[in-house]
Design a protein around this motif. Structure first.
Motif, short mmCIF file in Angstrom:
data_model
loop_
_atom_site.label_atom_id
_atom_site.label_comp_id
_atom_site.label_asym_id
_atom_site.label_seq_id
_atom_site.Cartn_x
_atom_site.Cartn_y
_atom_site.Cartn_z
N LYS A 130 -27.06 -7.42 -54.28
CA LYS A 130 -26.32 -6.06 -54.76
C LYS A 130 -26.19 -4.99 -53.45
CE LYS A 130 -27.14 -6.40 -59.45
NZ LYS A 130 -26.65 -5.81 -60.70
N SER A 131 -25.21 -4.17 -53.47
CA SER A 131 -24.98 -3.24 -52.30
C SER A 131 -24.76 -1.85 -53.01
CB SER A 131 -23.94 -3.62 -51.41
OG SER A 131 -22.86 -3.52 -52.08
N MET A 132 -24.87 -1.02 -52.06
CA MET A 132 -24.63 0.57 -52.41
C MET A 132 -23.89 1.13 -50.92
SD MET A 132 -24.78 2.26 -54.94
CE MET A 132 -24.42 3.85 -55.43
N LYS A 133 -22.99 1.85 -51.17
CA LYS A 133 -22.48 2.72 -49.90
C LYS A 133 -23.55 3.76 -49.39
CE LYS A 133 -18.32 5.02 -48.27
NZ LYS A 133 -18.44 5.13 -46.92
N HIS A 134 -23.66 3.56 -48.01
CA HIS A 134 -24.77 4.66 -47.41
C HIS A 134 -24.08 5.72 -46.77
CE1 HIS A 134 -27.35 5.91 -44.16
NE2 HIS A 134 -28.36 5.57 -44.90
N PRO A 135 -23.93 7.15 -46.61
CA PRO A 135 -23.27 7.73 -45.85
C PRO A 135 -23.11 7.57 -44.50
CG PRO A 135 -25.39 8.90 -46.86
CD PRO A 135 -25.37 7.14 -46.98
N ALA A 136 -24.07 7.16 -43.73
CA ALA A 136 -23.59 6.88 -42.27
C ALA A 136 -23.44 5.46 -41.89
CB ALA A 136 -25.24 7.43 -41.59
N LEU A 137 -24.18 4.38 -42.93
CA LEU A 137 -23.88 3.22 -42.39
C LEU A 137 -22.92 2.35 -43.28
CD1 LEU A 137 -27.69 2.69 -42.30
CD2 LEU A 137 -26.23 2.99 -40.37
N GLY A 138 -22.13 2.75 -43.99
CA GLY A 138 -21.39 2.00 -44.94
C GLY A 138 -22.03 1.34 -45.82
N GLU A 139 -21.14 0.40 -46.57
CA GLU A 139 -21.65 -0.45 -47.63
C GLU A 139 -23.04 -1.33 -46.87
OE1 GLU A 139 -21.60 -1.32 -51.47
OE2 GLU A 139 -20.30 0.01 -50.63
N LEU A 140 -24.08 -1.12 -47.65
CA LEU A 140 -25.32 -1.73 -47.47
C LEU A 140 -25.91 -2.73 -48.55
CD1 LEU A 140 -27.67 0.46 -45.15
CD2 LEU A 140 -26.11 -1.51 -44.33
N PRO A 141 -26.34 -3.83 -48.30
CA PRO A 141 -27.13 -4.59 -49.30
C PRO A 141 -28.33 -3.80 -49.44
CG PRO A 141 -26.78 -6.14 -47.54
CD PRO A 141 -26.38 -4.58 -47.00
N LEU A 142 -28.94 -3.79 -50.58
CA LEU A 142 -29.89 -2.71 -51.21
C LEU A 142 -31.24 -3.12 -50.30
CD1 LEU A 142 -29.47 -2.93 -55.19
CD2 LEU A 142 -28.76 -1.13 -53.41
N ASP A 143 -31.68 -4.33 -49.86
CA ASP A 143 -32.84 -4.54 -48.94
C ASP A 143 -32.69 -3.82 -47.72
OD1 ASP A 143 -30.81 -6.61 -48.26
OD2 ASP A 143 -32.30 -7.88 -47.69
N GLN A 144 -31.37 -3.59 -47.25
CA GLN A 144 -31.27 -2.65 -45.97
C GLN A 144 -31.16 -1.61 -46.23
OE1 GLN A 144 -27.86 -4.95 -43.98
NE2 GLN A 144 -29.19 -4.66 -42.47
N TRP A 145 -31.11 -0.85 -47.57
CA TRP A 145 -31.66 0.28 -47.74
C TRP A 145 -32.96 0.70 -47.42
CZ3 TRP A 145 -29.20 5.11 -49.50
CH2 TRP A 145 -27.75 4.97 -49.47
N ILE A 146 -33.84 -0.23 -47.89
CA ILE A 146 -35.22 -0.21 -47.68
C ILE A 146 -35.48 -0.29 -46.29
CG2 ILE A 146 -37.27 -1.33 -48.09
CD1 ILE A 146 -36.18 -2.29 -50.76
N GLU A 147 -34.81 -1.05 -45.37
CA GLU A 147 -35.00 -1.13 -43.96
C GLU A 147 -34.53 0.08 -43.37
OE1 GLU A 147 -33.33 -4.12 -40.27
OE2 GLU A 147 -32.62 -4.42 -42.34
N GLN A 148 -33.47 0.65 -43.78
CA GLN A 148 -33.08 1.90 -42.92
C GLN A 148 -33.95 3.18 -43.18
OE1 GLN A 148 -31.53 5.23 -44.50
NE2 GLN A 148 -32.44 4.61 -46.45
N ILE A 149 -34.84 3.42 -44.50
CA ILE A 149 -35.86 4.26 -44.40
C ILE A 149 -37.08 4.19 -43.39
CG2 ILE A 149 -37.88 4.96 -46.05
CD1 ILE A 149 -36.42 3.71 -48.32
N TYR A 150 -37.44 2.92 -42.84
CA TYR A 150 -38.49 3.14 -41.74
C TYR A 150 -37.66 3.18 -40.41
CZ TYR A 150 -38.09 -1.94 -41.52
OH TYR A 150 -37.69 -3.60 -41.59
N LEU A 151 -36.57 2.61 -40.16
CA LEU A 151 -35.86 2.86 -39.01
C LEU A 151 -35.52 4.29 -38.81
CD1 LEU A 151 -33.60 -0.32 -39.21
CD2 LEU A 151 -35.61 0.26 -37.61
N HIS A 152 -34.86 4.87 -39.87
CA HIS A 152 -34.44 6.30 -39.86
C HIS A 152 -35.79 7.10 -39.52
CE1 HIS A 152 -33.60 10.32 -42.02
NE2 HIS A 152 -32.93 10.11 -41.32
N GLU A 153 -36.71 6.67 -40.15
CA GLU A 153 -37.98 7.39 -39.83
C GLU A 153 -38.57 7.19 -38.27
OE1 GLU A 153 -42.26 7.16 -42.04
OE2 GLU A 153 -40.43 7.87 -43.57
#
Length: 171
Positions: A130-153
């Protein structure tokens, strides 16, 4: 969520807290320039992003059907600090000063909420489906939403180190 993501969330957060622990509240809230965030504001932004990510993942999980979307190489985008990313209003930090311990408590609380939320997902494979639109990265699978938390940090840890060096140079 796989062990790799869990380990990265843990390790990145520990690295962030290490950067904060020896700061005075004055250093923590000092701004190099009126248009730049203080270290406190960077950290508050991280709390807000983590909380918004939980909401986005929860929302994405409620969507019916599978929305297989191509995985993106988000690491180079998020870790390249030569490219400025504009924070959406919803994750802009407060302008009021914070105490170091207050922010550490907020960071601990948001991470606990994230880990508790993720532990409620019985079938973690759904996060890749499943996916969701990220404001900076566009449509992302939900597991990449988790990944973006620590990469963003990690991106902001580098910013914090830079701010600390510049603040030290001012003394």
């Amino acid at each position: 969520m796989d062990q790799f993501a869990s380990d990265n969330l843990y390790e990145t957060r520990n690295n962030l807290v290490k950067e904060l622990t020896l700061l005075s509240d004055v250093q923590f809230n000092s701004k190099l320039d009126k248009n730049m965030w203080s270290i406190a504001q960077v950290c508050h932004h991280l709390v807000l992003v983590e909380e918004a990510s939980i909401k986005a993942i929860a929302w994405g999980l409620k969507e019916t059907g599978i929305t297989l979307i191509e995985r993106k190489k988000i690491q180079p985008i998020l870790l390249d600090r030569t490219k400025k990313l504009q924070a959406p209003k919803i994750v802009e930090p407060d302008v009021e000063p914070f105490e170091v311990q207050q922010i550490i408590d907020l960071l601990n609380d948001s991470r606990k909420k994230l880990m508790t939320f993720l532990s409620t997902i019985d079938d973690k494979s759904i996060l890749a489906e499943k996916s969701m639109k990220h404001p900076a990265l566009g449509e992302l699978p939900l597991d990449q939403w988790i990944e973006q938390i620590y990469l963003h940090e990690q991106r902001h840890i580098e910013q914090i180190k830079e701010i600390k060096l510049l603040l030290d140079a001012r003394r």
